[in-house]
Motif scaffolding. Sequence first.
Motif, short mmCIF file in Angstrom:
data_model
loop_
_atom_site.label_atom_id
_atom_site.label_comp_id
_atom_site.label_asym_id
_atom_site.label_seq_id
_atom_site.Cartn_x
_atom_site.Cartn_y
_atom_site.Cartn_z
N TYR A 224 0.81 -1.21 0.00
CA TYR A 224 0.00 0.00 0.00
C TYR A 224 0.85 1.27 0.00
O TYR A 224 0.34 2.37 -0.06
CB TYR A 224 -0.90 -0.02 1.23
N PRO B 60 -10.65 -4.37 7.73
CA PRO B 60 -9.92 -3.90 6.55
C PRO B 60 -9.11 -5.04 5.92
O PRO B 60 -8.22 -5.57 6.56
CB PRO B 60 -9.01 -2.80 7.10
N THR B 62 -7.87 -4.60 2.76
CA THR B 62 -6.90 -3.91 1.91
C THR B 62 -6.45 -2.67 2.68
O THR B 62 -7.08 -2.28 3.65
CB THR B 62 -7.53 -3.49 0.57
N GLY B 63 -5.37 -2.07 2.24
CA GLY B 63 -4.87 -0.87 2.91
C GLY B 63 -3.86 -1.22 3.98
O GLY B 63 -3.50 -2.37 4.15
N ASP B 103 -14.82 -6.07 3.33
CA ASP B 103 -13.64 -5.23 3.50
C ASP B 103 -14.09 -3.78 3.70
O ASP B 103 -14.80 -3.24 2.85
CB ASP B 103 -12.78 -5.34 2.23
N GLN B 105 -11.76 -1.33 4.56
CA GLN B 105 -10.56 -0.52 4.32
C GLN B 105 -10.21 0.38 5.51
O GLN B 105 -9.51 1.39 5.33
CB GLN B 105 -10.71 0.33 3.06
#
Lengths: 307, 478
Positions: A224, B60, B62-63, B103, B105
């Motif tokens: 990320y 979350p 992703t991230g 999700d 995030q």
Amino acid sequence: MDIFIQQIINGLVLGSIYALVALGYTMVYGIMGLINFAHGEVVMIGALVALSVIKLLANSGLPGVVIVLIGLMAAALVCMAVGFAIERVAYRPLRKAPKLAPLITAIGVSIVLQNLAMLIWGRNYHAFPPILPNGEHEILGATITSVQIAIIIIAAAMMGGLILLINRTRLGRAMRATAENPGIAQLMGVNINQIISLTFVIGSALAAVAGLMVSANYSIAHYYMGFVLGLKAFTAAVLGGIGNLAGAMLGGILLGLIESLGAGYIGDLTGGFFGSNYQDVFAFLVLICVLVFRPSGLVGEKAAERA
Amino acid sequence: MQFSRVPSITLAVAAALALIGCGQKEEPKPQAAAPVAAPAPAPVPAPKPEVTVKLGHVAPLTGPQAHLGKDNENGARMAVDELNAQNLEIGGAKVKFELLAEDDQADPKQGTIVAQKLVDAKVNGVIGHLNSGTTIPASKIYFDAGIPQISGSATNPKYTQQGFKTAFRVMANDVQQGKILGEYAVKQLGAKSVAIIDDRSAYGQGLADEFKKAVEAAGVKIVANEFTNDKATDFAAILTKIKSKKPDVVFYGGMDAQGGPMAKQMKTLGLKNAKFLTGDGGCTPEFIKLGGEAAEGQYCSLPGVPLESMPGGKAFGDKFTAKYGQIQLYAPYVYDAVMVAADAMKRANSVEPATYLPEIGKTSYQGVTARIMFDELGDLKGGSVSMYQVKAGKWSYLETLGGDVMAAAKDAVAEAKEAVVEAVKATGEAAKATGDAAKEMAKDAAKEGVKAGAEAVKGAADATRGAAEATKAAVEKK
């Protein structure tokens, strides 16, 4: 006083990191008039590839600097391939489309790359193995590490090298011709497809260098990491005048200094009314002010109207 | 009438166990009576209906916090897999648990979008979210839809203070953690001046505020109060400013992805003598990985007790590691959250949110992390907080503070008594004897273990026989 010098050094290092990434944005923009929003992700891929190779070789007994150079070569090769592919897949088919279309594919590519990296390297953070000689140096009571000194030097050298490449070489002339008017450049015998591909490949190699330096400095790499870095670097490029190589460097360093001096002194100057939570607000405030008075950035030339 | 047919000793054991357990009431199984009631033409041994219980899970994925989110999801997944392996029957139907993993995030806006998505999918319950910042806005959506929500990691006190009866958490909240951290900084670390940094998230800010209150209450000065965000990697500017104030302790309210590099940059900038202290968000192996040598000797707190001292901690750790690899942080808590939801469904004998929701509040479940009971707000009762320090590249346990373990035990006894009383009421006058016997047995079992238990069972058997007869009489009277 040592605190003030430390803040200046913090700003210079942070600014050089922004500048390293911003050079990639500004080069592509300068040649094609296109903002390659996937550049931040290419930086991330560079960092992760370099890190994987370095981890693989960490116990091979080679000197640290050699391992890092091998990692950098591998990262540069992968990034160049990725850059080439991005241009072929996402931008070339849209070269005659409205300006907005490649901007959207750029964001799409950036999401694809991010998720691809997540699949390959996982969601965990990767730590950079401490194989580089990273001693701390004292300057007037402030500390700076060897890696940080290297970042400042490499950012300046890369900017200088790019300026020479574009202004002094045959390739550079072809690039400038392509930037001026692709149609006419093609009539004059310039293979514009090749030139544009090369622009992306060179920009991506720079991204690999930036990625390695960033992850070496913070000892951290993550799928990320490209997002925020890309955003800040883009801001720096716009601040300096996007399309102008010296402007990217200037914008980066200025942004770094604003952030670090802002975080360091705003709280005390306003009696605690504004704190370091306004760090980004002030950076963007400066950006807005600059753009109001100089819409093409600090040292950017007036954008030529294109047909 | 059912009672007399069952061998009384089995019944007594069942009754006694049920009473000790959690006040579960044996109810006559409806399907046993069904063949008699149903007219002949219908195919009698109809296959049992299967019900799919949809549990939403949000974290979350992703991230920057994706590693923690995936850890949570794995915890929930393991619980769901185990529940499915048990072939549970609830309300006469075979239930199959299904996990809808979403999700958010770590973004409050995304958190509400995902919450609405789960509500639209008609989930039976929600496990999560991970972050306080996403959990709080999402809790309103679940409340409006009447869907129970159990978070394993959202520690901001606001989450349960909004008056939503659907909101529960299986971890001590930040009021407690911040207070203990503050007192720890002052007493154990001997801080004379403290600097605070937070990441401006609901969690980081909330924890830092509680920490600040506790430190100030102890009469120690806060020399700097700085801020960053949950995506940052460079803290040189704020740390340089903090350095100029020369604090003994630097506290960070935020997650490991910032905490680790922050500890490292502190060292580089020459803040070598200040101790670094952080909350549960930094209590992960990632913190040590990212902080490198600078992580050594730093402190963190984590609600609950260390995994090794958790009642089922070791077994859980082994199972989890074999399946998903190293535990990051909240996986055992999320696992318990799923189990608490399933436990409430079992007791309510229903998977309908409206029916089993009241049962969650009455939970008394022995989970992996602790004995889980909720107060009237939906917060974990008697939660304790443990302190850890990095030693030789590993978080090692120092001590457990607050949340009085004895108080929790007392609560458990009180709860058990309440359950017994309830059971007595339910079975009416006649069953009083059973209740007493069971009470006796519960006491004895606690004192002397299995041997005494066996004796008590005998006693209980006699008592139950009497009770059964009395019940019979009562039924006949009606």
